[in-house]
Design a protein around this motif. Structure first.
Motif, PDB file in Angstrom:
ATOM      1  N   VAL A  52       0.868  -1.169   0.000  1.00 52.17           N
ATOM      2  CA  VAL A  52       0.000   0.000   0.000  1.00 52.17           C
ATOM      3  C   VAL A  52       0.911   1.228   0.000  1.00 52.17           C
ATOM      4  O   VAL A  52       1.828   1.317   0.819  1.00 52.17           O
ATOM      5  CB  VAL A  52      -0.939   0.019   1.213  1.00 52.17           C
ATOM      6  N   TYR A  53       0.646   2.128  -0.916  1.00 52.90           N
ATOM      7  CA  TYR A  53       1.468   3.324  -1.072  1.00 52.90           C
ATOM      8  C   TYR A  53       0.713   4.523  -0.513  1.00 52.90           C
ATOM      9  O   TYR A  53      -0.466   4.734  -0.840  1.00 52.90           O
ATOM     10  CB  TYR A  53       1.815   3.547  -2.542  1.00 52.90           C
ATOM     11  N   TYR A  54       1.404   5.297   0.307  1.00 56.26           N
ATOM     12  CA  TYR A  54       0.832   6.461   0.959  1.00 56.26           C
ATOM     13  C   TYR A  54       1.627   7.711   0.587  1.00 56.26           C
ATOM     14  O   TYR A  54       2.847   7.658   0.450  1.00 56.26           O
ATOM     15  CB  TYR A  54       0.898   6.323   2.481  1.00 56.26           C
ATOM     16  N   CYS A  55       0.939   8.832   0.493  1.00 58.68           N
ATOM     17  CA  CYS A  55       1.648  10.094   0.451  1.00 58.68           C
ATOM     18  C   CYS A  55       1.402  10.831   1.771  1.00 58.68           C
ATOM     19  O   CYS A  55       0.407  10.581   2.457  1.00 58.68           O
ATOM     20  CB  CYS A  55       1.241  10.955  -0.742  1.00 58.68           C
ATOM     21  N   ALA A  56       2.332  11.694   2.107  1.00 63.07           N
ATOM     22  CA  ALA A  56       2.270  12.421   3.367  1.00 63.07           C
ATOM     23  C   ALA A  56       2.878  13.800   3.168  1.00 63.07           C
ATOM     24  O   ALA A  56       3.707  14.001   2.275  1.00 63.07           O
ATOM     25  CB  ALA A  56       3.015  11.654   4.452  1.00 63.07           C
ATOM     26  N   ALA A  57       2.477  14.740   4.004  1.00 68.51           N
ATOM     27  CA  ALA A  57       2.936  16.121   3.883  1.00 68.51           C
ATOM     28  C   ALA A  57       3.525  16.606   5.198  1.00 68.51           C
ATOM     29  O   ALA A  57       3.056  16.236   6.281  1.00 68.51           O
ATOM     30  CB  ALA A  57       1.786  17.028   3.463  1.00 68.51           C
TER      31      ALA A  57
END
Length: 125
Positions: A93-98
Protein backbone atom coordinates in the motif's frame (compact mmCIF):
# COMPACT_ATOMS: atom_id res chain seq x y z
CA UNK A 1 -8.83 20.70 6.87
CA UNK A 2 -5.71 19.20 5.32
CA UNK A 3 -6.36 16.29 3.03
CA UNK A 4 -4.28 14.05 0.79
CA UNK A 5 -5.86 11.66 -1.70
CA UNK A 6 -3.83 9.03 -3.52
CA UNK A 7 -4.84 7.33 -6.74
CA UNK A 8 -3.30 5.33 -9.56
CA UNK A 9 -2.63 2.05 -7.84
CA UNK A 10 -3.58 -1.27 -9.37
CA UNK A 11 -2.38 -4.62 -10.62
CA UNK A 12 0.59 -4.72 -12.97
CA UNK A 13 2.95 -7.40 -14.24
CA UNK A 14 6.63 -7.54 -13.39
CA UNK A 15 8.50 -4.94 -15.39
CA UNK A 16 5.44 -2.78 -15.80
CA UNK A 17 4.86 0.84 -14.83
CA UNK A 18 2.39 2.82 -12.80
CA UNK A 19 2.04 6.49 -11.94
CA UNK A 20 0.59 7.34 -8.55
CA UNK A 21 -0.99 10.73 -7.85
CA UNK A 22 -1.39 12.55 -4.58
CA UNK A 23 -3.81 15.47 -4.61
CA UNK A 24 -3.46 17.89 -1.71
CA UNK A 25 -5.99 20.31 -0.25
CA UNK A 26 -6.47 22.38 2.88
CA UNK A 27 -2.93 23.74 3.19
CA UNK A 28 -0.44 25.88 1.24
CA UNK A 29 0.79 23.26 -1.21
CA UNK A 30 4.06 24.99 -2.17
CA UNK A 31 5.06 25.39 1.49
CA UNK A 32 4.91 21.68 2.23
CA UNK A 33 7.20 18.81 1.42
CA UNK A 34 5.52 15.65 0.21
CA UNK A 35 6.76 12.14 0.77
CA UNK A 36 5.79 8.76 -0.59
CA UNK A 37 5.80 5.74 1.70
CA UNK A 38 4.83 2.13 1.25
CA UNK A 39 3.89 -0.70 3.56
CA UNK A 40 3.88 -4.34 2.57
CA UNK A 41 2.03 -6.96 4.63
CA UNK A 42 3.95 -7.79 7.76
CA UNK A 43 6.55 -5.09 7.16
CA UNK A 44 7.18 -1.63 8.54
CA UNK A 45 6.23 1.47 6.63
CA UNK A 46 9.11 2.46 4.35
CA UNK A 47 9.84 5.95 3.11
CA UNK A 48 10.77 5.75 -0.56
CA UNK A 49 10.82 9.27 -1.97
CA UNK A 50 10.21 12.87 -1.04
CA UNK A 51 10.10 16.30 -2.64
CA UNK A 52 10.93 19.38 -0.65
CA UNK A 53 8.84 22.50 -0.26
CA UNK A 54 9.59 25.63 -2.33
CA UNK A 55 12.61 24.42 -4.34
CA UNK A 56 11.13 20.96 -4.97
CA UNK A 57 14.40 19.12 -4.45
CA UNK A 58 13.98 15.35 -4.56
CA UNK A 59 15.34 12.36 -2.71
CA UNK A 60 14.96 8.61 -3.04
CA UNK A 61 15.55 5.50 -1.00
CA UNK A 62 18.22 3.23 -2.43
CA UNK A 63 15.59 0.57 -3.08
CA UNK A 64 13.85 2.71 -5.71
CA UNK A 65 16.57 5.05 -6.94
CA UNK A 66 16.77 4.95 -10.72
CA UNK A 67 13.39 3.25 -11.00
CA UNK A 68 10.96 5.72 -9.45
CA UNK A 69 10.60 9.45 -10.15
CA UNK A 70 8.80 11.97 -7.98
CA UNK A 71 7.47 15.22 -9.40
CA UNK A 72 4.95 17.92 -8.57
CA UNK A 73 2.48 20.18 -10.34
CA UNK A 74 1.72 23.25 -8.26
CA UNK A 75 -1.24 24.33 -10.38
CA UNK A 76 -2.88 20.94 -9.81
CA UNK A 77 -1.69 20.66 -6.20
CA UNK A 78 -0.54 17.19 -7.10
CA UNK A 79 2.59 15.14 -6.49
CA UNK A 80 3.26 12.17 -8.74
CA UNK A 81 5.30 9.02 -8.32
CA UNK A 82 6.26 7.44 -11.62
CA UNK A 83 7.22 3.82 -11.01
CA UNK A 84 9.04 1.86 -13.70
CA UNK A 85 10.46 -1.63 -13.74
CA UNK A 86 8.11 -2.82 -11.03
CA UNK A 87 8.95 -6.04 -9.19
CA UNK A 88 6.81 -8.29 -6.95
CA UNK A 89 8.65 -6.89 -3.92
CA UNK A 90 7.19 -3.47 -4.78
CA UNK A 91 3.76 -4.81 -3.83
CA UNK A 92 2.45 -2.68 -1.00
CA UNK A 93 0.00 0.00 0.00
CA UNK A 94 1.47 3.32 -1.07
CA UNK A 95 0.83 6.46 0.96
CA UNK A 96 1.65 10.09 0.45
CA UNK A 97 2.27 12.42 3.37
CA UNK A 98 2.94 16.12 3.88
CA UNK A 99 5.15 18.06 6.26
CA UNK A 100 5.82 21.73 6.81
CA UNK A 101 9.52 21.08 7.46
CA UNK A 102 11.96 22.90 5.22
CA UNK A 103 14.43 21.13 2.98
CA UNK A 104 14.42 17.39 2.32
CA UNK A 105 12.40 15.92 5.19
CA UNK A 106 13.90 12.47 4.88
CA UNK A 107 12.13 9.15 5.03
CA UNK A 108 11.01 9.09 8.65
CA UNK A 109 7.26 8.84 9.01
CA UNK A 110 7.45 10.82 12.25
CA UNK A 111 8.50 13.89 10.27
CA UNK A 112 5.18 14.10 8.44
CA UNK A 113 1.99 15.76 9.62
CA UNK A 114 -0.72 14.72 7.18
CA UNK A 115 -1.35 11.37 5.53
CA UNK A 116 -3.50 9.98 2.78
CA UNK A 117 -5.48 6.76 2.99
CA UNK A 118 -3.22 4.85 0.63
CA UNK A 119 -3.52 3.10 -2.71
CA UNK A 120 -2.75 -0.57 -3.33
CA UNK A 121 -0.06 -1.56 -5.80
CA UNK A 122 0.21 -5.23 -6.68
CA UNK A 123 2.94 -6.56 -8.95
CA UNK A 124 2.41 -10.06 -10.27
CA UNK A 125 5.29 -12.36 -11.14
Amino acid sequence: EAQLVESGGGLVQTGGSLTLSCVASGFRFDDYAIGWFRQAPGKEREGISCISAIDRDTDYADSVKGWFTISSDSAKRTVYLQMNGLKPEDTAVYYCAATGRSGIPGNSAESFDYWGQGTQVTVSS
